[in-house]
Write a protein that holds these residues in place. Structure first.
Motif, PDB file in Angstrom:
ATOM      1  N   UNK A 244      69.716  23.869   0.621  1.00 30.78           N
ATOM      2  CA  UNK A 244      70.613  22.793   0.148  1.00 30.78           C
ATOM      3  C   UNK A 244      72.023  23.754   0.263  1.00 30.78           C
ATOM      4  N   UNK A 245      72.973  22.743   0.669  1.00 35.94           N
ATOM      5  CA  UNK A 245      74.348  23.194   0.807  1.00 35.94           C
ATOM      6  C   UNK A 245      74.860  23.067  -0.539  1.00 35.94           C
TER       7      UNK A 245
ATOM      8  N   UNK B  99      67.632  32.999   8.974  1.00 41.24           N
ATOM      9  CA  UNK B  99      68.475  32.503   8.033  1.00 41.24           C
ATOM     10  C   UNK B  99      69.949  32.085   8.618  1.00 41.24           C
ATOM     11  N   UNK B 100      70.310  32.962   9.630  1.00 44.30           N
ATOM     12  CA  UNK B 100      71.727  32.765  10.226  1.00 44.30           C
ATOM     13  C   UNK B 100      71.483  31.281  11.208  1.00 44.30           C
ATOM     14  N   UNK B 101      70.529  30.964  11.568  1.00 49.91           N
ATOM     15  CA  UNK B 101      70.294  29.748  12.231  1.00 49.91           C
ATOM     16  C   UNK B 101      70.113  28.461  11.035  1.00 49.91           C
ATOM     17  N   UNK B 102      69.589  28.696   9.856  1.00 55.40           N
ATOM     18  CA  UNK B 102      69.732  27.942   8.887  1.00 55.40           C
ATOM     19  C   UNK B 102      71.039  27.652   8.356  1.00 55.40           C
ATOM     20  N   UNK B 103      71.893  28.679   8.294  1.00 59.46           N
ATOM     21  CA  UNK B 103      73.257  28.624   8.000  1.00 59.46           C
ATOM     22  C   UNK B 103      74.123  27.829   8.960  1.00 59.46           C
ATOM     23  N   UNK B 104      73.950  28.282  10.228  1.00 53.97           N
ATOM     24  CA  UNK B 104      74.823  27.662  11.223  1.00 53.97           C
ATOM     25  C   UNK B 104      74.304  26.118  11.472  1.00 53.97           C
TER      26      UNK B 104
END
Length: 818
Positions: free
Chosen positions: A613-614, A653-658
């Motif tokens: 969640x953001x 994890x970086x892909x989730x964030x991006x």
């Protein structure tokens, strides 16, 4: 079998495999499953074996025609290589540790837990108990020249199949691990009669592992008699709650042939078909055996492979087929697995991504049952697997389960909660002995117990406090997806409260009145100007605590309870440190004066608030949002240099964030890298390029793809938030969304977007489209109006139990072309 029943069985298999299995003979080549793979070479090592599993038992099939090995694993089998020890009394010297950290003497502070451990008899760093193999099935058949060889796995049925032609005609071996019956089921048949032998065996070990095996294995007995195979292993170290060993029983059934037992083998000769049913169980008490009970249970199962397969497919197939992805066709849909893996190293296409998405979901489903997947899922062929193949809670486990909720497998997520709930007494010991706090503390790593015992001067993991809060976030997320109020009340909220209780005791005010997280730790990084990973106010620690307190406040409000605690938690939130950006505008990894960022690292722990969640603070502050983008830009420099590089779960994890930042270009790069060098020929996943069997990516890969296609919070949905440019058209079905919503389908192309939503309750949601829309039409019960404040926001009214289809024609396209 009656004709009608046979029709039902055939229909189930046709639906699951996409082809009719002809019982009277064999085709010249193996039929390629619609969702699965075929390949042309047997496994050279256990890491390349075909995978099957039911979440409790795993099987690894090499696929060798005449000298076969099948490795069996059980989710509970961690070799008790060390006697369990309670956490050190770090709390007794916590004041001294804090004083050293405040003075910037980080290395000295990290040495204190090591010294305590030596004083308390640890004798140096202790490793988590390693995940161990249960036993091998060894199968021999008469050698001869072969042709038309193939091996493959059908993801919809869980079958690992080997086929070839030799002097006796066509031969087929098929194996699956049953979800309905907790059995390993192996069938051998051919166009001619089959002969061979089967035995149980111990997994071989390397010379360097010899002393470890002798020290920790008390005894092993292997037998064969009549039509039974037996196996029993006892461990040297035993304690209550941990298995004392493992037992296995196999029942051989032959049709039209003979069985003999000789020298520990069961030999079969001139059989029309051979069926082997195997059950393995942990030994709960070394003084007793369950072999008789296991034989009795195996005796009552049907001796018909197809009947047993049908029972399994009804469960496994239903779970697997809830979600489907199509990113377009092409020859990659027909490539054998070896060719697919090799071609992906050169160039990744959307069709390849679709196939790997299917493989990843299969791996995670097969590895999730009584436990969540460990580092290797549920499979292992080594006595000393990397990092013990344990549960690493500072990122790996969370990535491995990241596709379960959005991937519409919420019931499997309970394996993660069950694992933690069983270890709550240990987690309470951790909080008390390490920090002098109430509540719970989850270590960075666990396996056979939950005590925090793995650390050293460099990896000062007893300073990391975010584990329980992170887990609590997933408990609450389960409620947000499912709306299961009973789960919230009885399991999630009590766990969340204990995680919050820890912070009530642990946090201390600084000179400015804001809380200080001391000691602190940003896995597994050190500040750029410090030799030590020990720190103060790691951003991740702060983010986790803030999310936990917000979730506790929300949950207490939903349950109409603990008003006094709500006021306390609200006050704690006000006293939390503020997020900060550095001189380059990037979000800081440590919120403490003098600690500099270190971007040459594989983790992005300080972007935790954008994993799932953001974080509302980031969403509401353009400077922080841009700061998160800057972090990704810096970390991507390293990834681009190495074309992905080591520790693939960090890329997930970086892909989730991006994706949550709407950065489609970066998502595309990351998914292409994750598709290229982290897969074996059996479509298992790896930790590093071409190396280290590891299942983290199997969870993170589909999760990253889903996040690029849809993001949701209760009351809000964003369609195609980070769609890679190369995915020009596609369709995904069955995704679960927060807010008791199911995305029955989402289809897109250049001209239009068509989405069908199904709601578990009557509600109104805000829906965001990618760019401006020319027109919208709907089908079904509900309604939609454009939000006057934005060109791409809509208010959608959904009715409980009803589906609503919305067709959006993109700006500049003729609505009549839709």
């Amino acid at each position: 079998m009656k004709p009608f029943q046979n029709t039902i069985r055939t229909a189930v298999l046709v639906a699951a495999t996409g082809c009719v299995m002809m019982p009277a003979g064999f085709a010249d080549s193996a039929p390629a499953p619609v969702r699965g793979f075929t390949g042309w070479t047997p496994a050279a090592t256990w890491e390349e074996a075909m995978l099957s599993g039911n979440g409790t038992v795993g099987a690894m099939v090499f696929g060798r025609p005449h000298d076969e090995t099948i490795i069996l694993n059980h989710a509970r089998l961690y070799l008790p290589a060390t006697d369990p020890m309670k956490p050190i009394d770090q709390a007794g010297r916590l004041g001294e540790i804090r004083e050293l950290l405040r003075d910037g003497r980080f290395v000295e502070a990290s040495r204190i837990p090591v010294g305590i451990s030596l004083e308390e008899g640890y004798g140096g760093q202790l490793w988590t108990d390693p995940y161990m193999p249960a036993l091998d099935i060894r199968l021999s058949m008469a050698p001869s020249d072969i042709s038309d060889y193939s091996r493959g796995v059908n993801f919809e049925t869980g079958e690992a199949t080997v086929r070839w032609r030799d002097d006796s005609g066509h031969v087929e071996r098929a194996l699956f691990v049953s979800r309905s019956d907790t059995l390993v089921i192996l069938r051998i048949k051919g166009t001619g009669l089959v002969s061979g032998s089967v035995r149980f065996d111990s997994r071989p070990y390397e010379w360097s592992q010899r002393d470890m095996i002798r020290e920790n294995i008390a005894s092993t007995q292997i037998g064969a008699s009549g039509h039974w195979l037996t196996f029993r292993r006892e461990f040297t170290r035993r304690w209550e709650g941990n298995p004392h060993g493992v037992e296995g029983v196999g029942r051989m059934i032959v049709k039209g042939g003979e069985i003999e037992d000789a020298g520990g083998n069961l030999s079969f000769r001139d059989a029309q078909e051979v069926l082997l049913l195997v059950r393995i169980e942990p030994v709960e008490d070394a003084k007793s055996s369950r072999v008789k009970e296991m034989k009795k249970a195996l005796s009552v199962f049907p001796s018909d492979y197809d009947t047993l397969l049908d029972r399994h497919v009804r469960i496994h197939g239903e779970l697997y087929n809830r979600v489907r992805l199509s990113l377009g066709g092409g020859e990659e849909h027909r490539l054998q697995s070896e060719a697919l893996v090799l071609k992906a190293r050169e160039s990744v296409t959307p069709a390849m991504i679709g196939r790997l998405f299917d493989a990843a979901r299969y791996n995670t489903l097969s590895a999730t049952g009584i436990h969540p997947p460990n580092l290797q899922g549920i499979w292992n062929g080594s006595w000393s697997p990397p990092w013990s193949s344990d549960y690493t809670h500072n990122g790996n486990v969370q990535v491995s389960v990241s596709g379960l909720l959005c991937g519409n497998l919420p019931e499997l997520m309970k394996a993660y909660f069950d694992y933690h709930d069983r270890r709550l007494p240990d987690y309470r010991d951790n909080a008390r002995r390490l920090f002098g706090c109430r509540g719970i503390h989850i270590p960075s790593r666990t396996s056979s117990h939950g005590w925090d015992i793995h650390f050293n001067e460099t990896w000062c993991m007893t300073f990391w406090t975010a584990g329980a809060g992170w887990a609590a976030g997933l408990y609450y997320d389960y409620y947000l997806y499912t709306g299961d109020r009973a789960f919230l009340k009885e399991r999630a909220y009590p766990f969340m409260k204990e995680a919050a209780l820890f912070y009530e005791d642990f946090l201390i005010p600084g000179e400015d009145g804001k809380y200080v997280f001391i000691p602190s730790y940003s896995p597994e990084n050190n500040p750029g100007n410090s030799e030590s990973q020990a720190s103060i106010n790691a951003t991740m620690d702060v983010m986790v605590a803030k999310q936990l307190l917000r979730d506790c406040i929300a949950a207490a409000g939903i349950l109409n309870t603990d008003r006094d605690r709500i006021r306390l938690w609200e006050d704690m939130l006000e006293r939390m440190p503020e997020y900060e950006v550095n001189e380059e505008g990037a979000l800081r990894e440590w919120l403490w004066p003098g600690l500099e960022d270190n971007n040459d690292h594989r983790h992005v722990s300080h972007l935790y608030g954008l994993y799932e969640r953001i974080d509302p603070e980031i969403a509401a502050d353009p400077e922080l949002t841009e700061g998160a983008r800057r972090v990704i830009e810096e970390r991507m420099k390293i990834r681009r240099r190495d074309q992905g590089g080591v520790m693939v779960f960090g890329m997930a994890q970086m892909a989730f964030v991006a994706a949550n930042l709407g950065d489609a270009e970066t998502v595309s790069d990351l998914i292409d890298w994750m598709s290229s060098r982290y897969w074996t020929p059996s479509l298992a996943t790896l930790h590093d390029p071409g190396n280290l069997f590891n299942m983290d990516l199997s969870g993170g890969y589909p999760a990253a793809i889903i996040r690029a296609l849809v993001y949701a919070e209760p009351g809000y949905i964003s369609l195609l938030p980070a769609l890679p440019a190369s995915w020009e058209k596609g369709r995904i079905e069955g995704v679960l969304l927060r807010g008791q919503l199911r995305l029955k389908s989402l289809e897109w192309e250049s001209e239009k977007i068509v989405v069908t939503l199904h709601s578990g309750k009557t509600q109104t949601v805000t829906l965001k489209t990618p760019g401006e829309i020319e027109s919208v039409s709907l089908s079904g019960k509900g309604g939609i109006v454009r939000d006057k404040t934005s060109i791409n926001l809509y208010r959608v009214n959904l009715r409980a139990g009803e589906a609503l289809t919305l067709t959006f024609v993109r700006k500049g396209k003729d609505a009549t072309d839709a």
